[in-house]
Motif scaffolding. Structure first.
Motif, mmCIF file in Angstrom:
data_model
loop_
_atom_site.group_PDB
_atom_site.id
_atom_site.type_symbol
_atom_site.label_atom_id
_atom_site.label_comp_id
_atom_site.label_asym_id
_atom_site.label_seq_id
_atom_site.Cartn_x
_atom_site.Cartn_y
_atom_site.Cartn_z
ATOM 1 N N TYR A 152 -6.472 7.181 4.769
ATOM 2 C CA TYR A 152 -6.549 7.606 6.347
ATOM 3 C C TYR A 152 -7.813 8.111 6.642
ATOM 4 O O TYR A 152 -8.104 8.107 8.068
ATOM 5 N N ARG A 170 -11.210 7.257 7.573
ATOM 6 C CA ARG A 170 -11.794 6.170 8.304
ATOM 7 C C ARG A 170 -12.955 5.624 7.328
ATOM 8 O O ARG A 170 -13.130 4.237 7.062
ATOM 9 N N CYS A 210 -11.193 5.598 3.059
ATOM 10 C CA CYS A 210 -9.808 5.274 2.943
ATOM 11 C C CYS A 210 -9.986 3.896 1.738
ATOM 12 O O CYS A 210 -10.502 2.848 2.167
ATOM 13 N N HIS A 252 1.540 3.198 3.152
ATOM 14 C CA HIS A 252 0.648 3.271 4.178
ATOM 15 C C HIS A 252 0.792 2.733 5.196
ATOM 16 O O HIS A 252 0.932 1.689 5.605
ATOM 17 N N CYS A 253 0.531 3.749 6.444
ATOM 18 C CA CYS A 253 0.797 3.430 7.750
ATOM 19 C C CYS A 253 2.114 2.535 8.015
ATOM 20 O O CYS A 253 2.255 1.645 9.051
ATOM 21 N N SER A 254 3.236 3.043 7.514
ATOM 22 C CA SER A 254 4.436 2.499 7.700
ATOM 23 C C SER A 254 5.708 3.553 7.595
ATOM 24 O O SER A 254 5.570 4.241 6.689
ATOM 25 N N ASN A 256 1.001 5.665 -0.891
ATOM 26 C CA ASN A 256 0.085 6.798 -1.019
ATOM 27 C C ASN A 256 0.980 7.907 -1.668
ATOM 28 O O ASN A 256 2.213 8.039 -1.491
ATOM 29 N N HIS A 312 -7.874 1.753 1.120
ATOM 30 C CA HIS A 312 -7.247 0.660 1.723
ATOM 31 C C HIS A 312 -7.933 0.034 2.598
ATOM 32 O O HIS A 312 -7.456 -1.425 3.146
ATOM 33 N N ARG A 313 -9.012 0.498 3.046
ATOM 34 C CA ARG A 313 -9.915 -0.322 3.997
ATOM 35 C C ARG A 313 -11.174 -0.756 2.964
ATOM 36 O O ARG A 313 -11.955 -1.652 3.280
ATOM 37 N N ARG A 362 0.968 -1.237 -0.036
ATOM 38 C CA ARG A 362 0.039 -0.025 -0.059
ATOM 39 C C ARG A 362 0.838 1.342 0.080
ATOM 40 O O ARG A 362 1.486 1.406 0.961
#
Length: 310
Positions: A48, A50, A53, A16-18, A7, A55-56, A5
């Motif tokens: 990001y 909620r 996103c 993403h988130c890392s 962005n 990725h969700r 993932r």
């Protein structure tokens, strides 16, 4: 293989988130067999957030939202089953929220970030095919990237009811990278309202220009109108069945209708077997006109008793 993932954030590619380096992660994955398939979303999605996103949702192997409105692109495109040659799934997110004209500006900027990622992938995975699939305004990222990537870096681009103008698309296909790429333009009269609104809000590059929803003519491009019965019959003859449309207006039917994501999986993983020539061979010679679906009379399912007697 998990989905990678990435962005576009402030002109740079970020995981993403890392906090890890994108370049380092991509180099670590260079020995994974199979194609690289880059996926990106369209309007309203925002990493990001909620609720929106990507990725969700559609870019996840296990979307938090279930149902036909949120199929898993990676799963339907052949990832997550554990096969050895699945390849690398790359989910590319960007800020597509806000007014349409501002979103398009961010799409062009995200396209330049995507170009950096594609060049890095091409450097690390020189012998592996790299493909792109995007929906709506997400197609603008691939068109912009073609102006900034190395020739041969990307093989096939699938535009799912793309929000882009014909002239801009043709210019992208005339770049050195565009010459060596193939564009499969997925259109539907279900999307006419959204094409119409796009043409009213986003100023065209040239007077009288139309969106690619009306079709595009190029040696390395083919248009598949997925609500055309003749096109669906042709795909079925190629052992690529797709369900018939059920709605008159729908912006998401290019990936929610049963069979379409499996079709894209075959197009991206078997380009030699399913060439542009094979796709063109059985297609009708014309595209149905805008609004033809919206104002079409309903088709009767059964004859009335008096007609049956006659």
């Amino acid at each position: 293989m998990p989905v990678i993932r990435i962005n576009a954030v402030n002109g740079q590619a970020q995981l993403h988130c890392s906090p890890k380096s994108t370049t380092r992660v991509l180099r670590q994955l260079r020995n994974i067999p199979g194609p690289v398939i880059i996926m990106t979303h369209g309007f309203k999605y925002q990493p990001y957030n909620r609720k929106t996103c990507p990725h969700r949702h559609i870019l996840s192997l296990q979307p938090r939202m279930q149902g036909d409105s949120c199929p898993s692109w990676p799963q339907q495109l052949g990832f997550g089953a554990g096969f050895e040659n699945e390849g690398l799934a790359l989910a590319f997110g960007w800020d597509a929220s806000g007014p349409l004209w501002k979103t398009r500006s961010r799409a062009l900027a995200a396209g330049r970030v995507l170009a950096k990622v594609i060049n890095e992938l091409h450097h690390c995975h020189h012998d592996r095919p790299i493909h792109f699939i995007g929906h709506s305004m997400g197609v603008e990222l691939a068109l912009e990237a073609l102006h900034h990537i190395q020739p041969g870096a990307i093989r096939r681009i699938i535009s799912m009811t793309g929000a882009a103008y014909r002239s801009r698309t043709l210019r992208a296909l005339l770049t050195p990278a565009g010459h060596q790429a193939e564009l499969i333009n997925i259109t539907s009269r279900e999307n006419d309202l959204f094409d119409f609104l796009y043409e009213r809000i986003i100023q065209p590059p040239t007077l009288g220009d139309r969106s690619i929803g009306s079709g595009i003519q190029a040696k390395n491009a083919v248009t598949l109108q997925i609500d055309c019965p003749a096109t669906l019959d042709h795909l079925s003859n190629l052992a690529l069945p797709v369900a018939a449309p059920q709605r008159r207006i729908c912006h998401w039917s290019s990936y929610t209708r049963p069979g379409l994501l499996r079709l894209y999986n075959a197009l991206l993983r078997n380009p030699e077997r399913i060439s542009l020539g094979n796709l063109r061979a059985g297609l009708p010679s014309y595209h149905q006109r805008r609004w033809s679906r919206l104002f079409a009379l309903p088709r009767p399912q059964k004859l009335l008793p008096c007609a049956q007697k006659a």
